[in-house]
Design a protein around this motif. Sequence first.
Motif, PDB file in Angstrom:
ATOM      1  N   PRO A  80       0.750  -6.061  -1.156  1.00  0.00           N
ATOM      2  CA  PRO A  80       0.351  -5.606   0.177  1.00  0.00           C
ATOM      3  C   PRO A  80       0.135  -4.093   0.317  1.00  0.00           C
ATOM      4  CG  PRO A  80       2.719  -5.975   0.143  1.00  0.00           C
ATOM      5  CD  PRO A  80       2.215  -6.272  -1.250  1.00  0.00           C
ATOM      6  N   HIS A  81       0.036  -3.362  -0.796  1.00  0.00           N
ATOM      7  CA  HIS A  81      -0.210  -1.911  -0.689  1.00  0.00           C
ATOM      8  C   HIS A  81      -0.836  -1.422  -1.992  1.00  0.00           C
ATOM      9  CE1 HIS A  81       1.481   2.268   0.680  1.00  0.00           C
ATOM     10  NE2 HIS A  81       0.603   2.471  -0.287  1.00  0.00           N
ATOM     11  N   THR A  82      -2.158  -1.220  -1.970  1.00  0.00           N
ATOM     12  CA  THR A  82      -2.841  -0.624  -3.128  1.00  0.00           C
ATOM     13  C   THR A  82      -3.885   0.376  -2.621  1.00  0.00           C
ATOM     14  OG1 THR A  82      -4.886  -1.890  -3.494  1.00  0.00           O
ATOM     15  CG2 THR A  82      -2.818  -2.972  -4.147  1.00  0.00           C
ATOM     16  N   HIS A  83      -4.231   1.300  -3.494  1.00  0.00           N
ATOM     17  CA  HIS A  83      -5.304   2.268  -3.197  1.00  0.00           C
ATOM     18  C   HIS A  83      -6.442   1.959  -4.172  1.00  0.00           C
ATOM     19  CE1 HIS A  83      -2.617   5.060  -0.789  1.00  0.00           C
ATOM     20  NE2 HIS A  83      -1.709   4.367  -1.446  1.00  0.00           N
ATOM     21  N   LEU A  84      -6.960   0.758  -4.093  1.00  0.00           N
ATOM     22  CA  LEU A  84      -7.814   0.208  -5.159  1.00  0.00           C
ATOM     23  C   LEU A  84      -9.080   0.985  -5.520  1.00  0.00           C
ATOM     24  CD1 LEU A  84      -8.420  -2.236  -7.070  1.00  0.00           C
ATOM     25  CD2 LEU A  84      -9.634  -3.227  -5.131  1.00  0.00           C
ATOM     26  N   ALA A 149      -6.131  -3.310   0.164  1.00  0.00           N
ATOM     27  CA  ALA A 149      -6.820  -2.214  -0.528  1.00  0.00           C
ATOM     28  C   ALA A 149      -7.192  -1.154   0.498  1.00  0.00           C
ATOM     29  CB  ALA A 149      -8.060  -2.738  -1.238  1.00  0.00           C
ATOM     30  N   LYS A 150      -6.840   0.093   0.189  1.00  0.00           N
ATOM     31  CA  LYS A 150      -7.053   1.185   1.142  1.00  0.00           C
ATOM     32  C   LYS A 150      -8.198   2.089   0.721  1.00  0.00           C
ATOM     33  CE  LYS A 150      -2.022   1.488   1.511  1.00  0.00           C
ATOM     34  NZ  LYS A 150      -1.702   0.768   2.738  1.00  0.00           N
ATOM     35  N   SER A 151      -8.876   2.667   1.708  1.00  0.00           N
ATOM     36  CA  SER A 151      -9.748   3.816   1.461  1.00  0.00           C
ATOM     37  C   SER A 151      -8.829   5.047   1.412  1.00  0.00           C
ATOM     38  CB  SER A 151     -10.784   3.935   2.578  1.00  0.00           C
ATOM     39  OG  SER A 151     -10.139   4.282   3.794  1.00  0.00           O
ATOM     40  N   LEU A 248       1.892   2.319   8.022  1.00  0.00           N
ATOM     41  CA  LEU A 248       2.228   3.742   7.944  1.00  0.00           C
ATOM     42  C   LEU A 248       2.910   4.051   6.620  1.00  0.00           C
ATOM     43  CD1 LEU A 248       2.252   6.398   9.654  1.00  0.00           C
ATOM     44  CD2 LEU A 248       4.569   5.804  10.343  1.00  0.00           C
ATOM     45  N   HIS A 249       2.400   5.084   5.913  1.00  0.00           N
ATOM     46  CA  HIS A 249       3.118   5.645   4.759  1.00  0.00           C
ATOM     47  C   HIS A 249       4.242   6.497   5.350  1.00  0.00           C
ATOM     48  CE1 HIS A 249      -0.347   4.617   2.242  1.00  0.00           C
ATOM     49  NE2 HIS A 249       0.268   5.098   1.177  1.00  0.00           N
ATOM     50  N   ALA A 250       5.482   6.084   5.183  1.00  0.00           N
ATOM     51  CA  ALA A 250       6.582   6.721   5.922  1.00  0.00           C
ATOM     52  C   ALA A 250       7.749   7.075   5.018  1.00  0.00           C
ATOM     53  CB  ALA A 250       7.062   5.766   7.017  1.00  0.00           C
ATOM     54  N   ASP A 271       5.635   1.612   5.021  1.00  0.00           N
ATOM     55  CA  ASP A 271       5.587   1.545   3.563  1.00  0.00           C
ATOM     56  C   ASP A 271       6.225   2.778   2.907  1.00  0.00           C
ATOM     57  OD1 ASP A 271       3.624  -0.116   4.875  1.00  0.00           O
ATOM     58  OD2 ASP A 271       2.692  -0.479   2.947  1.00  0.00           O
ATOM     59  N   HIS A 272       6.749   2.584   1.716  1.00  0.00           N
ATOM     60  CA  HIS A 272       7.481   3.591   0.918  1.00  0.00           C
ATOM     61  C   HIS A 272       8.960   3.584   1.302  1.00  0.00           C
ATOM     62  CE1 HIS A 272       4.472   5.493  -1.590  1.00  0.00           C
ATOM     63  NE2 HIS A 272       3.656   5.485  -0.558  1.00  0.00           N
ATOM     64  N   LEU A 273       9.336   4.377   2.369  1.00  0.00           N
ATOM     65  CA  LEU A 273      10.700   4.340   2.922  1.00  0.00           C
ATOM     66  C   LEU A 273      11.782   4.710   1.907  1.00  0.00           C
ATOM     67  CD1 LEU A 273      10.296   0.961   4.877  1.00  0.00           C
ATOM     68  CD2 LEU A 273       9.825   3.262   5.732  1.00  0.00           C
ATOM     69  N   THR A 323       2.597  -2.745  -5.419  1.00  0.00           N
ATOM     70  CA  THR A 323       2.424  -1.817  -6.547  1.00  0.00           C
ATOM     71  C   THR A 323       2.185  -0.382  -6.106  1.00  0.00           C
ATOM     72  OG1 THR A 323       0.044  -2.225  -6.590  1.00  0.00           O
ATOM     73  CG2 THR A 323       1.423  -3.552  -8.097  1.00  0.00           C
ATOM     74  N   ASP A 324       1.475  -0.175  -4.954  1.00  0.00           N
ATOM     75  CA  ASP A 324       0.974   1.159  -4.588  1.00  0.00           C
ATOM     76  C   ASP A 324      -0.075   1.638  -5.597  1.00  0.00           C
ATOM     77  OD1 ASP A 324       0.738   3.434  -3.022  1.00  0.00           O
ATOM     78  OD2 ASP A 324       2.427   4.482  -3.915  1.00  0.00           O
ATOM     79  N   ALA A 325      -0.692   0.728  -6.331  1.00  0.00           N
ATOM     80  CA  ALA A 325      -1.641   1.111  -7.390  1.00  0.00           C
ATOM     81  C   ALA A 325      -2.547   2.257  -6.947  1.00  0.00           C
ATOM     82  CB  ALA A 325      -2.494  -0.105  -7.777  1.00  0.00           C
TER      83      ALA A 325
END
Length: 416
Positions: A80-84, A149-151, A248-250, A271-273, A323-325
């Motif tokens: 649920p969190h990638t920067h593809l 997948a994030k921009s 939110l990247h927090a 996310d992160h935390l 993953t936060d890929a």
Amino acid sequence: MKADLLLTDIGQLVTLQGLAEAGPQRGPLDDLPTIADAAVAMADGLIVACGPRAEVEAQVEARLTRSAGGRVVLPGFVDPHTHLPWAGSREGEFAKRLAGMSYAEIAQAGGGIRATMRATRAASLDALLAAARPRLRRMLSHGTTTAEAKSGYGLELEAERRQLEAIAQLDREQPIDLVATNLAAHEIPDEYRQDREAWITKLTDELLPGLKPLAEFCDVFCEDHVFTVEESRRILGRARELGYKLKLHADELVPTGGAELAVELGAVSADHLAKTGPAGIAALAASDTVAVLLPGTSFYLGAKEHAPARAMLEAGVAIALATDANPGSCLTESMPMILTLACVNLRMTPAEAIVAATANAAWAIDRRDRGVLAPGKLADLVVWDAPSWRYLPTHFGVSLVDTVVKRGAVVYDRNQ
Ligand code: NIG
Ligand code: FE
């Protein structure tokens, strides 16, 4: 009942039924229910029956039957969190970090996200697609069947649009379902370093509305040296008005109160935390916001502290894993590696980690049709070359995936 595919001779089936049904699973968990000698029947991309082999086989007439060879079957991973979609690479920064420079110092000096931004702005849509395809293939070969997948490496309207168009095109052309997030608020681009206020206005007035048709979620990097809590509130407040769901990247590098902000705004996930304290944990526990923990990132950045997963589980926070890929702070596509890191560094149990990477990860992207194997859910599952589900996080740095089934079709077979 007719089925397109019957997967049978499953040695150990983990359906996760009964967990994470009306909402994500919360609280400590040490065991998972299993079914020995099981089968799963699928039709039109969905599961139509699953359970003890004799019962399933008595119910269905299958067009195609496939043996799992006595192996373990689990729901496909949801990442649920990638920067593809990104261009370029940052191996120079890896060496700098090993020599003692911090992630924040590298970013301040013009590296980090802004280095990938320069490469991504220069890349065509075709170049972004070509760079992302092998990443998706690696994800699939490690058992991922859905990914967010994030921009966030364009940091201007057209380059952000290209990234989101790449996500849409990749979603259409390969098996992994992709959920798109607008992360234009990932950094302050070079041309706005002297006037961050103008960049925030550009985001709220142009990039968020302009990109809405291409993204379901909006995310902000709320962090020291990036966006403050107040700025993040303005950006996400506008996103919510525009109809985006929020992430939110927090609290990744310093505790800022990001977790509390995500809860205040009704974000689907925070996310992160890694640095979230007791107040943030209490706020998350009392909310529907899913905590997406990224143990690959703290590992890769050499952090001494990891996300307080045990305190979160004790408090009743819903936890997902991802993953936060991305090219800078966590370069991996492997959810199995993330399971190992979650167990070793975050002290999660294998049961908690598996639920966090499947059923709870589906909640973290607001999908109720996957992450669990039950009639009516998507037929997204993975056959593992392992003696039991407990074995998965114990064997790291390799892929134990035998077969991946996505929407009822075999899309990866390690023997082919
Ligand atoms: O999730 N934290 C912000 N974004 C990414 C890092 C992106 C990068 O370094 O390129 C992350 O860790
Ligand atoms: Fe991230």
